[in-house]
Design a protein around this motif. Structure first.
Motif, short mmCIF file in Angstrom:
data_model
loop_
_atom_site.label_atom_id
_atom_site.label_comp_id
_atom_site.label_asym_id
_atom_site.label_seq_id
_atom_site.Cartn_x
_atom_site.Cartn_y
_atom_site.Cartn_z
N MET A 13 0.80 -1.22 0.00
CA MET A 13 0.00 0.00 0.00
C MET A 13 0.84 1.27 0.00
SD MET A 13 -3.24 -0.51 -0.16
CE MET A 13 -3.93 1.01 0.50
N LEU A 14 2.10 1.19 0.37
CA LEU A 14 2.94 2.38 0.46
C LEU A 14 3.01 3.18 -0.83
CD1 LEU A 14 5.90 1.28 2.76
CD2 LEU A 14 4.23 3.07 3.19
N PRO A 15 3.25 2.52 -2.01
CA PRO A 15 3.29 3.31 -3.24
C PRO A 15 1.99 4.05 -3.52
CG PRO A 15 4.24 1.13 -3.58
CD PRO A 15 3.58 1.12 -2.24
N LEU A 16 0.85 3.38 -3.21
CA LEU A 16 -0.44 4.01 -3.44
C LEU A 16 -0.63 5.20 -2.51
CD1 LEU A 16 -2.73 0.86 -3.83
CD2 LEU A 16 -1.87 2.37 -5.64
N MET A 17 -0.18 5.03 -1.24
CA MET A 17 -0.31 6.13 -0.29
C MET A 17 0.58 7.30 -0.69
SD MET A 17 -0.30 3.90 3.21
CE MET A 17 -0.20 5.33 4.27
N THR A 22 0.81 12.95 -3.21
CA THR A 22 1.39 13.90 -4.15
C THR A 22 0.34 14.74 -4.86
OG1 THR A 22 1.39 12.29 -5.99
CG2 THR A 22 3.36 12.39 -4.60
N ARG A 23 -0.93 14.39 -4.72
CA ARG A 23 -1.99 15.16 -5.37
C ARG A 23 -2.29 16.42 -4.56
NH1 ARG A 23 -5.14 12.74 -9.30
NH2 ARG A 23 -6.96 13.92 -8.64
N VAL A 39 6.13 28.57 -1.29
CA VAL A 39 5.52 27.41 -1.96
C VAL A 39 6.62 26.52 -2.51
CG1 VAL A 39 4.10 26.67 -3.90
CG2 VAL A 39 3.43 28.68 -2.55
N SER A 40 6.62 25.25 -2.10
CA SER A 40 7.64 24.32 -2.57
C SER A 40 7.04 22.91 -2.67
CB SER A 40 8.85 24.31 -1.62
OG SER A 40 9.84 23.43 -2.08
N TYR A 41 7.04 22.35 -3.89
CA TYR A 41 6.51 21.01 -4.11
C TYR A 41 7.45 20.21 -5.00
CZ TYR A 41 2.03 22.61 -2.22
OH TYR A 41 1.04 23.10 -1.41
N LYS A 42 7.55 18.93 -4.72
CA LYS A 42 8.37 18.04 -5.52
C LYS A 42 7.59 16.75 -5.77
CE LYS A 42 12.98 15.95 -5.70
NZ LYS A 42 14.29 15.77 -4.98
N ASN A 43 7.64 16.28 -7.01
CA ASN A 43 6.94 15.04 -7.39
C ASN A 43 5.45 15.11 -7.08
OD1 ASN A 43 9.49 13.90 -8.08
ND2 ASN A 43 9.80 13.29 -5.95
N LEU A 80 8.36 30.60 -5.43
CA LEU A 80 7.63 29.43 -5.93
C LEU A 80 8.64 28.40 -6.43
CD1 LEU A 80 4.80 31.11 -8.08
CD2 LEU A 80 4.77 30.56 -5.63
N THR A 81 8.53 27.17 -5.92
CA THR A 81 9.43 26.10 -6.36
C THR A 81 8.62 24.84 -6.65
OG1 THR A 81 11.23 26.95 -4.98
CG2 THR A 81 11.43 24.69 -5.77
N PHE A 82 8.68 24.41 -7.90
CA PHE A 82 8.03 23.17 -8.31
C PHE A 82 9.06 22.33 -9.05
CE2 PHE A 82 4.67 26.36 -8.15
CZ PHE A 82 3.66 25.71 -7.44
N VAL A 83 9.32 21.12 -8.56
CA VAL A 83 10.30 20.23 -9.17
C VAL A 83 9.63 18.91 -9.51
CG1 VAL A 83 12.49 19.01 -8.87
CG2 VAL A 83 12.19 21.29 -7.89
N ASN A 84 9.73 18.52 -10.77
CA ASN A 84 9.14 17.27 -11.24
C ASN A 84 7.65 17.18 -10.91
OD1 ASN A 84 9.39 14.77 -12.58
ND2 ASN A 84 9.53 13.66 -10.63
N CYS A 85 6.95 18.26 -11.20
CA CYS A 85 5.51 18.32 -10.95
C CYS A 85 4.72 18.29 -12.26
CB CYS A 85 5.16 19.58 -10.16
SG CYS A 85 5.83 19.59 -8.47
#
Length: 262
Positions: A13-17, A22-23, A39-43, A80-85
């Motif tokens: 279940m870990l990958p699904l969680m 990430t949403r 604001v900072s998000y990755k993956n 604002l930082t977005f990496v691999n989003c």
């Protein structure tokens, strides 16, 4: 035995969680900006339209126009930082509900957004519209290795510090018409699927198009480039327009620039 089964199910279940975590709703990002939080998000997968044009600090810009036009300006005061989003909806720093092309059209209304801090969208995928028309960037800007499915609208944008669009794939028109780059800007390795529109753009400290691929028209009509104009290894497969293009105050053609790049 039961304990082992429970552990195994938890591991599965870990990958699904992780995926679920990430949403991110675009509205959450806007709320952070309004609270003054970085604001900072990755993956992450950003769901919904990220509309930055109606922030809490939005102001009506004074106009001397004789036409009944209104321009509202919002300001993003945090980095604002977005990496691999992945952005599933529109990313808007410009919006015109009337779809008016000219601000001077009577009864027109536009919403623009400026950025006081660094703006990074690195290795990101934009599945819908991206609009930064008229935006002023006070900090560094990076779209390194990102993929923009539709038109990248940066018309009239001002980049006060260094901007980096290296290895970006522009799926629609790359519209940098009238854009201003006081510092060196890089489009090295960029892939322009449709028109690369740099008409009237100003590059005060040079521009790097090394190994860029122009599948559509390379439009540099009236563009003004100072110091360096690097097109070494660039591939021009579409048409080109270098009419009245200037490099160090002298008119140049694509042929002359290619000769200098050898």
């Amino acid at each position: 035995m039961m304990r082992k089964v429970q552990v195994l199910l938890a591991m599965l279940m870990l990958p699904l969680m992780a995926w679920a975590q990430t949403r991110v709703n675009a509205s959450e990002i806007v709320a952070k900006i309004n609270r003054g939080e970085a604001v900072s998000y990755k993956n992450a997968e950003i769901v919904g339209d990220l509309n930055l044009t109606k922030l809490q600090n939005m102001e009506l810009k004074k106009s001397n126009s004789k036409y009944d036009s209104k321009e509202y300006v919002s300001t993003v005061t945090v980095p604002l930082t977005f990496v691999n989003c992945r952005f599933k909806g529109d990313v808007l720093a410009y919006y015109n509900p009337n779809n008016s092309i000219n601000l001077k059209n009577s009864h027109s209304e536009t919403y623009n957004t400026n950025f006081e801090r660094d703006v990074l969208f690195e290795n990101c995928a934009f599945e819908q519209r991206t609009a930064f028309k008229y935006s002023k960037f006070d900090g560094a800007v990076s779209f390194i290795s990102s993929r923009l499915a539709e038109e990248a609208l940066f018309k009239y944008a001002e980049f006060d510090k260094r901007a980096n669009f290296s290895n970006v794939r522009f799926g629609g028109e790359a519209n940098f018409k009238y854009a201003e780059f006081p510092q060196l800007v890089s489009f090295a390795g960029a892939n322009f699927t449709e028109e690369a529109n740099f008409k009237y753009a100003e590059f005060e400290s040079g521009v790097n198009f090394e190994k860029a691929l122009f599948n559509g028209t390379a439009n540099f009509k009236y563009a003004d480039v100072k110091k360096s104009f690097n097109i070494k290894g660039a591939d021009f497969r579409g048409g080109d327009d270098f009419k009245y293009t200037k490099f160090n105050n002298k008119q140049v053609t694509l042929a002359s620039l290619l000769q200098m790049a050898r």
